[in-house]
Design an enzyme around this catalytic site. Structure first.
Site, PDB file in Angstrom:
ATOM      1  N   GLU A 251     -24.914 -97.193  34.489  1.00 57.12           N
ATOM      2  CA  GLU A 251     -25.539 -96.753  35.612  1.00 57.12           C
ATOM      3  C   GLU A 251     -25.024 -97.366  36.435  1.00 57.12           C
ATOM      4  OE1 GLU A 251     -30.015 -96.425  36.345  1.00 57.12           O
ATOM      5  OE2 GLU A 251     -29.520 -94.591  35.266  1.00 57.12           O
TER       6      GLU A 251
ATOM      7  N   GLU B 161     -30.421 -90.820  29.401  1.00 57.94           N
ATOM      8  CA  GLU B 161     -32.230 -91.153  30.085  1.00 57.94           C
ATOM      9  C   GLU B 161     -32.482 -90.163  30.650  1.00 57.94           C
ATOM     10  OE1 GLU B 161     -32.370 -93.921  32.085  1.00 57.94           O
ATOM     11  OE2 GLU B 161     -31.150 -95.936  30.587  1.00 57.94           O
TER      12      GLU B 161
END
Ligand SMILES: *[C@@H]1O[C@H](CO)[C@@H](O)[C@H](O)[C@H]1NC(C)=O
Ligand SMILES: *[C@@H]1O[C@H](CO)[C@@H](O)[C@H](O)[C@H]1NC(C)=O
Ligand SMILES: *[C@@H]1O[C@H](CO)[C@@H](O)[C@H](O)[C@H]1NC(C)=O
Length: 430
Positions: free
Chosen positions: A216, A325
């Site tokens: 991320e 995720e």
């Protein structure tokens, strides 16, 4: 007419053509690197080992409370404000995840675990973080995975000065400090290199299917050149995985890259063959972290998930794409999910969100969830696993939590909204 030609001969003619037409086309004569895990033909069905080697307040609030100082909001401040940081973390690593978890993950029909780890486990300039036995626990975990037939995606979850400012990067801060500082990229790459060298040796067999270069990176932050800096890092760190054992013998570990919160289409022309081989794109899918999305009802949330059928199918023809995720949780109600000391958008306590409702029935112990709520969680679980298999598959966030069952795969199995028959149809809503 098939029988007139020898099968081996036919395959040797057709296989290169098939692979040339599909994603990750390989030049003729180059053996496909699908030995460890064929992202082009087998679906990843996995779970994240969240909150273990990188601790998170919402996953184990008791660990952060034990630190004895309310300024402890992440691992960085843990090291700053608790003299007991290293001993508390050491006992956390020892107890939070053990071999029995890997056994249960395998029994649940999953084939992959993704394991986050921070750069400070490897770097000589780690302070104030606690540098302890994270790497040896990662190594133990790869051994457990091997024993129970699971593949491992290793994920660098925290880079020097933080790539996103989230507490789960190790250091919660207003603005990420990683971008545009080459020495910080070099240190992240050095951590990748250490792991790639170790896990591409024969001692670990084919267990580590992929190494993710960075979790991320917030390339959408208002920082000039953040995306370009990230792509340069990806291209450079790619070599550390691919050529971990030297330029002459490319490893078969895949290289996973997070989409940096960009539209998937932004990646259609990046890290392509023939220069780059065995690259997997990782998208994270949540719809609870903005005031608008957290207000969505079940129908709107499911409809949004369903748009990923075509998005993933399109991305898949450029780079293998997984959803690395995602969750069944449909609110941000879990305590400290937005950070220690912060409330939820859902109850109007954070991010200038209006109050949507009361959190008391939406989080906590799954034994107390209503059957209507469990039906919603099941629809969200079943629809997402089905949609994400339009791409190369999925990895749920996260295996277990102390007190937020709506995020816990283990509790979902226990209380019934997660099935261990992942081939069953279930409550797929599109
Ligand atoms: C869900 O929200 C949408 C958009 O606001 C609305 O049109 C729809 O009627 C809602 N559905 C339910 C079941 O409340
Ligand atoms: C939410 O509901 C619970 C139980 O019904 C109640 O005790 C609590 O005060 C409510 N919280 C808010 C913020 O309204
Ligand atoms: C939730 O369930 C636990 C365990 O079954 C129980 O001890 C607790 O009182 C329940 N909490 C609420 C708010 O109902």
């Amino acid at each position: 007419m098939l029988r007139l030609v020898s099968l081996t001969c036919l395959l040797s003619i057709l296989l290169p053509l098939v692979s040339a037409a599909g994603p990750r086309a390989l030049p003729f004569g180059h053996a496909p690197d699908a030995k460890r895990f064929n992202f082009g033909s087998t679906k990843v069905r996995g779970v994240n080992i969240g909150g273990w080697l990188v601790a998170e307040p919402f996953i184990t609030p008791s660990l952060f409370q034990a630190g004895g100082d309310s300024r402890i909001v992440d691992e960085y401040t843990f090291g700053q404000y608790s003299k007991k940081a290293c001993s508390l973390l050491a006992s956390h690593w020892k107890t939070w995840i053990t071999e029995s978890d890997f056994k249960a993950i395998s029994a649940a029909g999953l084939n992959t675990v993704r394991i986050p780890i921070g750069y400070w486990a490897f770097d000589s300039d780690y302070a104030p973080y606690c540098q302890g036995s994270q790497f040896s626990y990662l190594t133990k975990a790869v051994g457990w995975a091997q024993k129970y037939g699971l593949k491992v995606v290793i994920d660098l979850h925290g880079a020097p000065a933080s790539q996103n400012g989230f507490d789960n990067s190790g250091h919660r801060r207003t603005s990420p400090g990683w971008f545009n500082v080459q020495s910080r990229a070099d240190r992240a790459q050095a951590a990748i290199s250490t792991m790639a060298k170790k896990f591409s040796t024969s001692a670990y067999g084919d267990t580590v299917s992929a190494i993710e270069l960075l979790n991320e990176p917030l390339t959408t932050a208002n920082i000039g050149g953040a995306l370009e800096f990230t792509i340069d890092y990806y291209e450079s760190a790619y070599s550390s995985v691919r050529y971990a054992q030297g330029k002459k013998s490319p490893t078969s570990q895949a290289v996973m890259i997070h989409d940096g919160f960009q539209d998937l289409s932004r990646w259609y022309n990046e890290l392509q063959p023939p220069t780059y081989q065995n690259v997997v794109l990782d998208h994270h899918q949540y719809s609870i972290f903005t005031p608008t999305q957290v207000a969505w009802n079940q129908t709107t949330r499911l409809n949004d998930i369903c748009t990923y059928r075509s998005k993933l199918a399109n991305a898949q023809s450029h780079l293998w794409t997984i959803v690395g995720e995602w969750t069944s949780a449909n609110t941000d109600c879990a305590m400290w999910l937005n950070g220690r000391g912060r409330g939820s958008r859902y109850e109007g306590q954070y991010d200038n969100s209006p109050k949507i409702g009361n959190c008391s029935s939406k989080t906590g112990n799954g034994a107390n969830f209503s059957s209507a709520f469990k039906t919603q969680l099941k629809q969200l679980f079943d629809t997402q696993r089905d949609v994400y298999e339009t791409g190369s598959g999925w990895i749920y966030w996260t295996w277990k939590t102390e007190s937020a069952s709506e995020w816990s795969y283990q509790d979902g199995l226990k209380y019934g909204w997660i099935t261990n028959n992942l081939d069953s149809e279930g409550s797929v809503e599109c």
